[in-house]
Design an enzyme around this catalytic site. Structure first.
Site, PDB file in Angstrom:
ATOM      1  N   GLY A  94       4.749  79.345  17.214  1.00  0.00           N
ATOM      2  CA  GLY A  94       4.921  79.961  15.902  1.00  0.00           C
ATOM      3  C   GLY A  94       3.639  80.404  15.238  1.00  0.00           C
ATOM      4  N   HIS A  95       2.483  79.976  15.749  1.00  0.00           N
ATOM      5  CA  HIS A  95       1.204  80.409  15.193  1.00  0.00           C
ATOM      6  C   HIS A  95       0.560  81.506  16.041  1.00  0.00           C
ATOM      7  CE1 HIS A  95       0.313  77.112  12.128  1.00  0.00           C
ATOM      8  NE2 HIS A  95       1.512  76.819  12.611  1.00  0.00           N
ATOM      9  N   ASP A 109      -6.998  80.524  13.075  1.00  0.00           N
ATOM     10  CA  ASP A 109      -5.937  79.716  12.482  1.00  0.00           C
ATOM     11  C   ASP A 109      -6.572  78.542  11.741  1.00  0.00           C
ATOM     12  OD1 ASP A 109      -3.789  77.484  12.447  1.00  0.00           O
ATOM     13  OD2 ASP A 109      -2.665  79.242  13.091  1.00  0.00           O
ATOM     14  N   TRP A 115      15.498  80.720  24.365  1.00  0.00           N
ATOM     15  CA  TRP A 115      14.758  81.844  23.766  1.00  0.00           C
ATOM     16  C   TRP A 115      15.667  83.049  23.626  1.00  0.00           C
ATOM     17  CZ3 TRP A 115      13.688  86.863  25.169  1.00  0.00           C
ATOM     18  CH2 TRP A 115      12.731  87.532  24.376  1.00  0.00           C
ATOM     19  N   CYS A 117      13.957  78.186   8.340  1.00  0.00           N
ATOM     20  CA  CYS A 117      13.010  78.530   7.281  1.00  0.00           C
ATOM     21  C   CYS A 117      11.550  78.429   7.701  1.00  0.00           C
ATOM     22  CB  CYS A 117      13.243  77.689   6.022  1.00  0.00           C
ATOM     23  SG  CYS A 117      14.857  77.923   5.288  1.00  0.00           S
TER      24      CYS A 117
END
Length: 510
Positions: free
Chosen positions: A38-39, A136, A362, A381
């Site tokens: 997700g990053h 990040d 996925w 979320c």
């Protein structure tokens, strides 16, 4: 370009330099994504956005071999983005592959000790010289590299401005000290909207001591940052963008939704696929063909993210709620022997044939969300998913699981009025202290019942003035999201401003 693998000369791998560049004219961004699905995805999108801005811009993404290999195919059509390998002896090179989040801090600390000297040497050897390092926030050691080579260090924060501001107001006010229990709701002070939250829903509520120390380390690095890029857009978060700039005390550039850099079918189809180790795309076509057969706005897309750890009893309730809703759906599930056993023994997939599609592990989320048959999004979320749902103009059914996701839910449901809460109150993931045992599935309390799921779906996709008004509002926000990256609009201007600021003379990291 010199490849690190002689058998793959078009791999985008480059640990040396770009021979075809005029070094004096090139703006060279070096990006360090956190090694988690997700990053990494939005950081790759940022590299695409920057290189799409002007032909003089290059980007180098520094990451470990396993993660680089998974990005290679999706970057094949982006020749000005290069991958530089940070070699490591670690067998596991991605947080997604760890047995649990409890292992994430030891993993990151060990990895940092091993690759930091190597990353510095590689950055010093890059030609053209880096113009800026974008890192990040979860990799605070990269600040040392930027300082050493004398370039600005810009952090990437993968959450919302709203969530950052809310946390600052909560801890700045000391309001948590007056709240007796973790489940007692209180109003977050000094926000534009009335937002109620409980201590259990705050990002620090799931953290152990190791995580809290790591967060402090990140904060110390952030305070020395030249600025921060955010995957958001000013029309979405309004006053919270301005407030975040005041709180941080430095430049904040909202340049999103960054997923919109993926304009072509293949880019959307491949985005994030290789990061999950997925290679066969034949089932993508089947899903899209099935969607083509459905009525407009009739299908609910259900995905709870790549890190969710809901136990089987709760997932069964979700499945039964989907069945009871009578709505068509696509449900993305993580591999689970116990859930698969239930699906098979109960004949759930067979019962749902024609009305429901189950995808394992996925799904091509961007493609699915943008399909006209999709009428709603049941989401965990995570901020990436929120922005993707927003860009698709979809109303959302919110089911936060941990970290900043409960605050993201408040933004969607209480501030923007484009979402409905399914009813989750407590985190599904808790960081364990050393020696603390994992909770058994048999002891899991099912918080969200099938009736809650059914009711939530009806409020999102059903008839009535409230549901229609929510859908209308979601479409309006979607139009604003897509407009933000058009020429002369907010995110497009912020990208230009970011580049202009980075190129200022004597602009180096402190």
């Amino acid at each position: 370009m010199t490849s690190t693998n002689s058998s793959n000369n078009n791999s985008n791998y480059d640990n040396n330099h770009h021979d075809d560049d005029d070094n004096n004219d090139v703006i060279h961004f070096v990006l360090f994504p956190l090694m988690v699905h997700g990053h990494t995805i939005p950081m790759v999108d940022i590299a695409k956005l920057l290189t799409q801005t002007a032909p003089s811009i290059r980007a180098t993404i520094m990451t470990t071999p396993q993660n680089a290999a998974r990005l290679r195919h999706s970057l094949a059509s982006h020749p000005r983005i290069h991958l530089t390998l940070l070699k490591t002896s670690q067998a596991c090179q991605n947080i997604d592959q760890l047995p649990s989040m409890n292992h994430s801090i030891p993993f990151l600390s060990s990895l940092a000790n091993e690759i930091q000297p190597q990353a510095l040497a590689l950055c010093k050897a890059l030609s053209p010289k880096p113009t800026c390092i974008i890192s990040d926030v979860g990799l605070p050691w990269t600040l040392h590299i930027a300082s050493h080579i004398g370039v600005p260090w810009v952090s990437f924060n993968g959450s919302s401005c709203f969530g950052n501001v809310a946390m600052s107001k909560i801890f700045g006010s000391g309001i948590c000290e007056s709240v007796e229990s973790d489940g007692e709701y209180f109003v977050v002070p000094e926000l534009e909207h009335r937002i109620e939250v409980c201590k259990a829903q705050l990002p620090n509520g799931y953290m152990n001591d190791g995580m809290i120390k790591f967060i402090k380390m990140m904060g110390e690095a952030e305070r020395k940052s030249y600025g921060m890029v955010m995957n958001s857009f000013e029309e979405l978060e309004g006053s919270y963008v301005s407030e975040m700039k005041k709180i941080k005390g430095y430049k904040v550039w909202c340049i999103g939704p960054v997923s919109l850099c993926n304009k072509h079918y293949e880019d959307k189809a491949q985005r994030g696929k290789e990061l999950r180790g997925e290679k066969d795309s034949s089932n993508n076509d089947e899903v899209m063909i099935w969607l083509d057969s459905q009525d407009p706005n009739s299908v609910l897309y259900v995905c709870l993210g790549s890190l969710h750890n809901l136990k089987t009893p709760q997932l069964i309730e979700l499945g039964l709620g989907l069945e009871a809703s009578k709505k068509a759906f696509i449900w993305v599930v993580r591999a689970s022997n116990k859930l698969e056993k239930w699906i098979e023994e109960e004949g759930f997939e067979e019962r749902m044939k024609g009305r429901g599609v189950i995808i394992r592990d996925w799904a091509p989320q961007l493609l699915i969300l943008s399909h006209p048959a999709i009428g709603g999004f049941l989401t965990h979320c995570g901020w990436n998913s929120i922005l993707e749902g927003v860009a698709a103009g979809l109303p959302m059914l919110t089911w936060p699981l941990f970290s900043d996701q409960f605050l993201n839910e408040k933004l969607v449901a209480d501030a923007l009025n484009i979402g409905v809460k399914v009813g989750a109150k407590y985190p599904a993931m808790k960081m364990k202290e050393e020696g603390e045992e994992e909770e058994e599935e048999e002891d899991w309390i099912v918080e969200v019942r099938k009736e809650d799921v059914k009711e939530g779906i009806e409020r999102v996709m059903g008839e009535g003035e409230e549901a229609e008004e929510r859908r209308k509002r979601a479409r309006e926000v979607g139009v604003m999201a897509n407009k933000a990256l058009e020429d002369g609009c907010s995110s497009h201007l912020n990208i230009a401003l970011f580049i202009h600021d980075i190129l200022k003379p004597n602009n180096i990291s402190t």
